[in-house]
Every structure is written in C-alpha cells, then in structure tokens.
Motif scaffolding. Structure first.
Motif, mmCIF file in Angstrom:
data_model
loop_
_atom_site.group_PDB
_atom_site.id
_atom_site.type_symbol
_atom_site.label_atom_id
_atom_site.label_comp_id
_atom_site.label_asym_id
_atom_site.label_seq_id
_atom_site.Cartn_x
_atom_site.Cartn_y
_atom_site.Cartn_z
ATOM 1 N N THR A 10 0.840 -1.191 0.000
ATOM 2 C CA THR A 10 0.000 0.000 0.000
ATOM 3 C C THR A 10 0.879 1.246 0.000
ATOM 4 O O THR A 10 1.868 1.321 0.726
ATOM 5 C CB THR A 10 -0.898 0.011 1.251
ATOM 6 O OG1 THR A 10 -1.730 -1.146 1.227
ATOM 7 C CG2 THR A 10 -1.762 1.258 1.290
ATOM 8 N N PHE A 13 -0.663 8.340 1.201
ATOM 9 C CA PHE A 13 -1.408 9.392 0.512
ATOM 10 C C PHE A 13 -0.469 10.266 -0.305
ATOM 11 O O PHE A 13 -0.755 10.587 -1.460
ATOM 12 C CB PHE A 13 -2.166 10.248 1.528
ATOM 13 C CG PHE A 13 -2.837 11.460 0.926
ATOM 14 C CD1 PHE A 13 -4.090 11.363 0.352
ATOM 15 C CD2 PHE A 13 -2.196 12.701 0.919
ATOM 16 C CE1 PHE A 13 -4.707 12.482 -0.210
ATOM 17 C CE2 PHE A 13 -2.801 13.816 0.360
ATOM 18 C CZ PHE A 13 -4.061 13.705 -0.203
ATOM 19 N N TRP A 17 -0.217 11.103 -4.218
ATOM 20 C CA TRP A 17 -0.264 12.516 -4.597
ATOM 21 C C TRP A 17 0.855 12.843 -5.592
ATOM 22 O O TRP A 17 0.618 13.413 -6.652
ATOM 23 C CB TRP A 17 -0.148 13.361 -3.339
ATOM 24 C CG TRP A 17 -0.043 14.842 -3.544
ATOM 25 C CD1 TRP A 17 1.079 15.540 -3.932
ATOM 26 C CD2 TRP A 17 -1.072 15.821 -3.365
ATOM 27 N NE1 TRP A 17 0.803 16.882 -4.000
ATOM 28 C CE2 TRP A 17 -0.497 17.088 -3.654
ATOM 29 C CE3 TRP A 17 -2.408 15.745 -2.974
ATOM 30 C CZ2 TRP A 17 -1.237 18.272 -3.567
ATOM 31 C CZ3 TRP A 17 -3.134 16.938 -2.883
ATOM 32 C CH2 TRP A 17 -2.547 18.173 -3.186
ATOM 33 N N LYS A 139 -6.868 -2.451 -4.133
ATOM 34 C CA LYS A 139 -7.734 -1.676 -3.242
ATOM 35 C C LYS A 139 -7.487 -0.178 -3.326
ATOM 36 O O LYS A 139 -8.313 0.616 -2.862
ATOM 37 C CB LYS A 139 -7.561 -2.153 -1.801
ATOM 38 C CG LYS A 139 -6.166 -1.935 -1.235
ATOM 39 C CD LYS A 139 -6.054 -2.482 0.172
ATOM 40 C CE LYS A 139 -4.655 -2.297 0.755
ATOM 41 N NZ LYS A 139 -4.542 -2.848 2.122
ATOM 42 N N GLN A 140 -6.344 0.236 -3.905
ATOM 43 C CA GLN A 140 -6.031 1.663 -3.989
ATOM 44 C C GLN A 140 -6.173 2.226 -5.398
ATOM 45 O O GLN A 140 -6.001 3.433 -5.593
ATOM 46 C CB GLN A 140 -4.602 1.920 -3.490
ATOM 47 C CG GLN A 140 -4.437 1.810 -1.983
ATOM 48 C CD GLN A 140 -3.097 2.365 -1.526
ATOM 49 O OE1 GLN A 140 -2.054 1.951 -2.019
ATOM 50 N NE2 GLN A 140 -3.133 3.298 -0.596
ATOM 51 N N MET A 143 -8.734 4.977 -5.720
ATOM 52 C CA MET A 143 -8.225 6.219 -5.149
ATOM 53 C C MET A 143 -7.235 6.885 -6.090
ATOM 54 O O MET A 143 -7.211 8.113 -6.233
ATOM 55 C CB MET A 143 -7.551 5.943 -3.797
ATOM 56 C CG MET A 143 -6.989 7.177 -3.130
ATOM 57 S SD MET A 143 -6.176 6.776 -1.554
ATOM 58 C CE MET A 143 -5.597 8.409 -1.080
ATOM 59 N N ALA A 146 -9.152 8.523 -8.858
ATOM 60 C CA ALA A 146 -9.848 9.687 -8.311
ATOM 61 C C ALA A 146 -8.875 10.837 -8.075
ATOM 62 O O ALA A 146 -9.208 12.001 -8.303
ATOM 63 C CB ALA A 146 -10.560 9.313 -7.011
ATOM 64 N N MET A 147 -7.647 10.517 -7.635
ATOM 65 C CA MET A 147 -6.631 11.544 -7.437
ATOM 66 C C MET A 147 -6.266 12.191 -8.769
ATOM 67 O O MET A 147 -6.064 13.410 -8.844
ATOM 68 C CB MET A 147 -5.388 10.933 -6.785
ATOM 69 C CG MET A 147 -4.312 11.956 -6.435
ATOM 70 S SD MET A 147 -4.717 12.951 -4.985
ATOM 71 C CE MET A 147 -4.348 11.778 -3.673
ATOM 72 N N PRO A 372 -16.149 9.007 -4.674
ATOM 73 C CA PRO A 372 -15.830 7.796 -3.894
ATOM 74 C C PRO A 372 -16.868 7.481 -2.823
ATOM 75 O O PRO A 372 -17.137 6.307 -2.522
ATOM 76 C CB PRO A 372 -14.471 8.131 -3.274
ATOM 77 C CG PRO A 372 -13.856 9.095 -4.236
ATOM 78 C CD PRO A 372 -14.999 9.931 -4.714
ATOM 79 N N LYS A 376 -19.078 4.057 -2.649
ATOM 80 C CA LYS A 376 -19.172 3.244 -1.432
ATOM 81 C C LYS A 376 -20.625 2.925 -1.088
ATOM 82 O O LYS A 376 -20.953 1.831 -0.621
ATOM 83 C CB LYS A 376 -18.498 3.975 -0.271
ATOM 84 C CG LYS A 376 -18.411 3.159 1.010
ATOM 85 C CD LYS A 376 -17.638 3.907 2.079
ATOM 86 C CE LYS A 376 -17.535 3.073 3.351
ATOM 87 N NZ LYS A 376 -16.774 3.788 4.422
ATOM 88 N N SER A 423 -12.708 8.676 -14.191
ATOM 89 C CA SER A 423 -12.281 7.763 -13.124
ATOM 90 C C SER A 423 -13.038 6.443 -13.095
ATOM 91 O O SER A 423 -12.408 5.371 -13.089
ATOM 92 C CB SER A 423 -12.412 8.459 -11.762
ATOM 93 O OG SER A 423 -13.738 8.909 -11.540
#
Length: 497
Positions: A10, A13, A17, A139-140, A143, A146-147, A372, A376, A423
């Motif tokens: 993992t 953040f 970024w 799992k990321q 994200m 989305a980033m 996100p 969910k 996304s």
C-alpha cells in the motif's frame, strides 16, 4: 505466470499525490487547447462549419499515438523506469508546442500545431493511466484514478480561466486586430507551458516504478484476459465491412456533393478497413511477431468488461467533444448575440466560456471527493449512471437558459460527469488487465474516446450546417442526448469488484 505471495504494498497518501501530480500539468495544456483552439481558429479565419474538421487532428493523433506509446512503454525499462521516459519526452514537446501555438500566423499552421501539441500531450498522458495500475494494489486503484481526476480539475480550473484572468486581473488585452491572437491568450499559453513542465518533472523525480521482474512477482493469477492471441481472428470480415462502408460514404459524398468533413469520414473508414485486411494478411502468413499485429489482435480480443465499457465511453466522449467544439460558438452567438470575432460581444462571450470551463473543472474537484462516497454507497455502475444523467441535463439546459450568468449552474452537472468519466470506467476496467498488457490496453481503451471524437468532428459540422441551420446551440443538445444513451449503456456493464 508467477503466483504472488501478496498484493503490491500500500502506498501513502503523499506517494499517490506525487505519482498523480503531473496530471495537473497535463491538464493545463489540455484545458488551454480545449478552451481556446476554436477561438484561435475563428480568429485566423475559420468558418463555424470548418471548426470540427480542423479539430480532427486531436482525436486522430490520440488514436495513433496512445496504443503505440502503451505498447512500447510496456516493453521499456531504463534509468528513468518504464513510464517516466514517456512523461519526460512528451512534456518537453508539449511545452514547446504550447509556446508556438498562439503565435501561429495562419489557420493551417495553427491546425498543424494542434496536431503536434495533441500528439505530445498523448505521449505524456497515456503512461499516467498505466502507472496507476502498475504501482497501486487493487484496493487503492480507485483512489489513484480519483486523485488523477482531482488534479485534472485543479489544473483545468486555472488553465481554463487564464485568458479571463489575464484581462481582468492583469489588464492584458483580450482583443487584437483582425487575424491576430489576443495577448491574453498568448500569455496564457506561455504560463501553461511552464506549469506543465514543472508538474510532470515533479512526478518523474518523486515517483519510483516497479521493475518488470517485480511486477511479475505481484501479478494476480486470477486476472485472466478474455482473449487469446492464438487461433484465427476475424480481421477479414471486419476489414471488408469497414472498407465497403467507407467507399459507400465516399460515393455518397461525390453523388450528393457533401462537405469535406464527410470525405474524411469515408476516408477514415476505408483506411481502418485496410488496416484490418493487412492484419488478416499477417495472420495468414504467420507474420505476427510485431507491434502492429499485437495491438490489432489485442484490440480484437478485449476482455468483456472492456467491450461493454467501450459503448459507454463512445457516447460519453461524443458528448464531451461536442461541448469542447461548440460551446464557444454556441454561447457567443446564442447568449451574447455575436458571431463576429472582431466584436467585443464575441470576445466577452469567449472569455465567459473560459470561465465556464474553469467552473466545470472546479466542480469536478469537488466531484472527485464526492464520487468515492457515492461509489461506497451505491456502487460503481449506479454512481456513473447518475453522473451521466447529470451531464445530460447540464448539456440540454444550454438551450433553455437565456441568461448567460446562469450557465454556471449547468457546469455543476458537467463537473460531476467529467470527474466520473475520468475515473469510474478505469476503476471498472483496471482489475481485468495484467501488468504486462496494462499500457497497450489503456492505449486501446483510448480508441473508444478517440473514435467518437473523430465521428463528432466529421459529422457535427454537416449537422450544424444542414440540419441545425448554423445554430451551434443544438450541437450541445445532441451531446445531452448522447449522455442519456451512455447512462443506459452503463447498466449493462459487468466487472470484477
């Protein structure tokens, strides 16, 4: 295939970024292109029904460049890694193109610079999509995409509003003599070039990549492609159909004296038909160990999830391209009452379009945070369907809103659909792709972004000219209908959760 002991580690953040930060710079170039190229074309003498065919460079370049870049980046490994060399070379070329574009002395030089600039943007952009799949565990990945949407929104907010800011904040003129690009546009392109280069360099310096050996170690044995490069693929049947359709279109152009944009459509269909027939010849002769055949065979053998998403992407991007081409002529004519590029009313309207484009990108930043949470609660499909319906409403509302100030409300809906299109389809697709095909399949997925844009660029001009009586506002309405079709299509998508 090596069975992995565990998924990839993992990332923090800030690692995600940094990995996505370069996308902000890419979007500076992309947003300046989308918001100002029609204005540049009209300033240099393009008629309104010529604009779509001049824009054809952008999607055609993406169609060619992205799968090539994906194919070679899958096979690249050097001091800068796998994807980062393409970030660097593409960013340098885009920076140069952004500086030259607003200084184009003639319409056809501007059209050529659009071709070069879009090719360079695509060289940089395509590996960014693959990098998320390369570096992040399953799992990321949502994200990560989305980033990217977040940075796309942030970059585009500023870039879209730059000409307006140059005029209203710094007193730089937004008008010029006939045939000359206003200084507000020129300086905006210069500023965007610097931001793009710095942002991409930041990602290159701060982000590491897995080697091919490490990626193989982490490969998921349950990820299987619904294709096989072995066996006979029906290239001939598709090639004959496309070639026949292309020749039929060209014959109709000759008999009915249709425009040159329709000539391009017939020519493009014929060329694609020829490429499929060439692939069939290679298959028959066993000449399959080359990049061209690999891309063509992979395209023919797409996973089922990708085929289903292709329909959604087609109608989503047709709507987006209609908006990018026709918002400036629609708003300046319908809401500001002028199609004369030398008038203050036209240039005020064009500046306001820049603000509207900044607004939808600003709202997409908020949407990238909200989506996100929607996913969910509602899941990927329902969330994307809702956002596509919002986009339909936003596009259709242009024809019913008379006060140009109130168009800002439509941009809320456009912001949500933009963030969603950037996304959620990738989130549904990414787990169906293995690491050694991530780049080429992300490039092939771009076909279903590019093909509708090419179709829009070839038929929208004729529709506006012959069906809509020159009223560009109805091209935006057609985009709204296209979003409605995409919303229906997304309900049929199946994907690995």
């Amino acid at each position: 295939m090596t069975t992995p002991v565990q998924d990839k580690p993992t990332l923090s953040f800030w690692q995600i970024w940094n990995m996505c930060f370069g996308f902000m710079g890419i979007q500076f170039g992309f947003a300046l292109q989308n918001g100002n190229v029609s204005r540049i074309f009209q300033t240099l003498g393009a008629n309104i029904d010529e604009i779509p065919i001049l824009w054809i460079a952008a999607p055609l370049t993406g169609l060619i460049v992205q799968p090539i870049v994906g194919y070679f980046s899958d096979r690249t490994w050097g001091k800068l890694g796998r994807r980062r060399p393409f970030f660097l070379y593409g960013a340098l070329a885009t920076t140069l193109a952004l500086c030259i574009m607003p200084n184009s002395p003639t319409l056809w030089i501007a059209a050529g610079m659009l071709w070069i600039m879009d090719a360079a943007i695509n060289v940089t952009m395509e590996p960014f999509r693959a990098l998320v799949g390369d570096n992040l565990p399953k799992k990321q990945r949502g994200m990560g995409y989305a980033m990217q949407s977040f940075f796309i929104g942030v970059g585009a907010v500023v870039a879209s509003a730059l000409p307006w800011m140059m005029t209203n904040w710094f007193g730089i003129s937004n008008t010029a003599e006939a045939g000359v690009i206003p200084e507000s546009v020129t300086f905006s392109f210069y500023f965007g070039a610097v931001v793009l280069l710095v942002a991409v360099l930041w990602t290159i310096v701060t982000t590491k990549e897995y080697s091919p050996e490490e990626l193989a170690k982490y490969e998921d044995p349950e990820v299987t492609l619904a294709y096989s490069n072995q066996g006979h693929l029906p290239f001939a049947r598709i090639g004959v159909a496309l070639l026949g359709l292309g020749l039929l279109v060209l014959a109709a152009v000759y008999v009915l004296s249709l425009g040159k944009d329709i000539v391009f459509l017939g020519g493009a269909l014929s060329v694609f038909g020829g490429l499929f027939l060439l692939s069939n010849s290679m298959q028959t002769r066993g000449k399959t160990q080359n990049g061209f055949y690999t891309v063509m065979s992979d395209m023919m053998s797409m996973p089922s999830t990708m085929k289903q998403l292709a329909v959604v992407q087609f109608f989503s991007w047709f709507a987006l391209f209609a908006m990018w081409i026709y918002t400036t002529p629609a708003v300046t004519s319908f809401h500001f009452g002028s199609s004369d590029v030398a008038t203050k009313a036209y240039n005020d309207g064009a500046d306001w379009v820049g603000v509207l484009f900044a607004a939808y990108n600003g709202f997409s930043v908020i949407a990238a945070i909200v989506i996100p949470l929607m996913v969910k609660k509602l899941g990927l499909k329902v969330s994307h369907m809702i956002n596509l319906l919002l986009g339909a409403g936003g596009m259709l509302s242009f024809a019913f809103i008379s006060n140009s100030d109130h168009l800002i409300y439509a941009m809320v809906a456009i912001g949500f659909v933009w963030a969603s299109v950037l996304s959620l389809p990738y989130a549904m697709l990414s787990n169906a792709l293995p690491s050694n095909k991530m780049g080429v399949y992300m490039g092939i997925f771009n076909f279903f972004i590019v093909i509708p844009q090419m179709l829009a660029a070839t038929i929208l001009g004729a529709l506006v000219r012959f069906v809509f009586d020159g009223e560009a506002i109805y091209a935006l309405s057609l985009g709204g209908v296209s979003y409605l079709i995409a919303a229906i299509a997304v309900t049929r998508v199946t994907y690995n959760k």
